[in-house]
Enzyme design. Sequence first.
Site, PDB file in Angstrom:
ATOM      1  N   CYS A  11      -3.754  -3.249   6.635  1.00  0.00           N
ATOM      2  CA  CYS A  11      -3.826  -3.850   5.292  1.00  0.00           C
ATOM      3  C   CYS A  11      -5.231  -4.260   4.854  1.00  0.00           C
ATOM      4  CB  CYS A  11      -2.915  -5.077   5.223  1.00  0.00           C
ATOM      5  SG  CYS A  11      -1.170  -4.692   5.408  1.00  0.00           S
ATOM      6  N   SER A  12      -6.263  -3.862   5.588  1.00  0.00           N
ATOM      7  CA  SER A  12      -7.612  -4.293   5.205  1.00  0.00           C
ATOM      8  C   SER A  12      -8.137  -3.554   3.982  1.00  0.00           C
ATOM      9  CB  SER A  12      -8.585  -4.108   6.374  1.00  0.00           C
ATOM     10  OG  SER A  12      -8.675  -2.745   6.741  1.00  0.00           O
ATOM     11  N   SER A  13      -7.546  -2.385   3.677  1.00  0.00           N
ATOM     12  CA  SER A  13      -8.007  -1.604   2.528  1.00  0.00           C
ATOM     13  C   SER A  13      -6.936  -0.585   2.135  1.00  0.00           C
ATOM     14  CB  SER A  13      -9.318  -0.875   2.858  1.00  0.00           C
ATOM     15  OG  SER A  13      -9.107   0.061   3.913  1.00  0.00           O
ATOM     16  N   ILE A  15      -4.066   1.879   0.835  1.00  0.00           N
ATOM     17  CA  ILE A  15      -2.633   1.767   0.553  1.00  0.00           C
ATOM     18  C   ILE A  15      -2.064   0.487   1.148  1.00  0.00           C
ATOM     19  CG2 ILE A  15      -0.368   2.811   0.986  1.00  0.00           C
ATOM     20  CD1 ILE A  15      -1.733   5.548   0.878  1.00  0.00           C
ATOM     21  N   GLY A  16      -2.454   0.135   2.372  1.00  0.00           N
ATOM     22  CA  GLY A  16      -1.929  -1.064   3.014  1.00  0.00           C
ATOM     23  C   GLY A  16      -2.244  -2.321   2.234  1.00  0.00           C
ATOM     24  N   ASP A  64      -3.233  -4.592  16.210  1.00  0.00           N
ATOM     25  CA  ASP A  64      -3.855  -3.304  16.486  1.00  0.00           C
ATOM     26  C   ASP A  64      -2.759  -2.377  16.985  1.00  0.00           C
ATOM     27  OD1 ASP A  64      -5.236  -1.099  17.392  1.00  0.00           O
ATOM     28  OD2 ASP A  64      -6.634  -2.207  18.651  1.00  0.00           O
ATOM     29  N   TYR A 154      -5.196  16.025  11.847  1.00  0.00           N
ATOM     30  CA  TYR A 154      -4.515  15.023  11.020  1.00  0.00           C
ATOM     31  C   TYR A 154      -3.109  15.505  10.661  1.00  0.00           C
ATOM     32  CZ  TYR A 154      -3.482  11.864   7.151  1.00  0.00           C
ATOM     33  OH  TYR A 154      -2.890  10.932   6.334  1.00  0.00           O
ATOM     34  N   LYS A 158       0.715  13.903  11.565  1.00  0.00           N
ATOM     35  CA  LYS A 158       1.754  13.607  10.579  1.00  0.00           C
ATOM     36  C   LYS A 158       3.005  14.459  10.812  1.00  0.00           C
ATOM     37  CE  LYS A 158      -0.363  10.367   8.330  1.00  0.00           C
ATOM     38  NZ  LYS A 158       0.160   8.983   8.352  1.00  0.00           N
TER      39      LYS A 158
END
Length: 317
Positions: A11-13, A15-16, A64, A154, A158
Amino acid sequence: MNQKVVLITGCSSGIGLALAARIAKDEKKRFMVYATMRNVSKGEALVEAAGRALGRTLEIKQLDVCDEDSIKACVDSLPERRVDILISNAGMGLIGPIECQSIDEMKTVMDTNFFGLVRLLKEVLPDMKRRKKGHIVVISSVMGIQGILFNDVYAASKFAVEGFCESLAVQALRFNLNISLIEPGPVITEFERKVYDEGLKTDLSKADPVTADIFLNIYLKNYKQIFETLGQTAEDVAEHTLKIMTMEDPPFRHQTNTLYTPMTTLKYADPNGDLPIDTFYKMVFEHDKVFNASLNFIKLLCWRSRKSFTIEKDKSN
């Protein structure tokens, strides 16, 4: 008030951050949000975005996803260790030719994007099963359905997430649990900018000249234009996710960007799997002018109607 407890990672940046702020500011105050991040010293942007919700319907905690002890400590700190809605969002990207990427870099992506989710569920799922109540929301990607040039690792992470959740969803039904995969296309966030900047620094000395040229002069050259044309904001994705969270019978998969849907639909149109690969090949290598013209046309449509990226808000709010 019987608030649902929402635990969100990363959540630091991006979408979160958008998710945490939007859900905490829910008009009906239906949620108590625990917004987590690996390094809480990077929480200034979330503090600002949360505003008056901070300390009321939102708390910031350290977590984390690559550390089992960190996950356990965070869940232990919650009242009764209860999580009603888990939003697995933490992730990292990696672009470039695989010849130029180390196995350790690849392992880090898999450890964060895939095993991070697995670690979370090992901690949270048993209690959800016991209570026969819970919703697991995973921020996946259209690249969990369709691989994209120079996103090999990546996309693999996913794909792993999607296969894992698809298998788990059958068991989840037995316990009255819901699993939802949120599948954005390009999203304009600091996450994507960081991936792009790292891509620019790629040491291409181990790649052959043709591969290096494709990466530099086709992929990176069009990267920004694709995001500017097809990209959503993190806030758009947050609105979609909130809508899915509040549905009585939420879907297993939800793509947030209708402009990108035709590309993923190609995969289901041909059981042999050749159609999407051939189509992408021609777009990249044979129809450069058509590709750019199409992007410009889409950009014009988006400029004329920004509703392309929105969904109808829940009228019950």
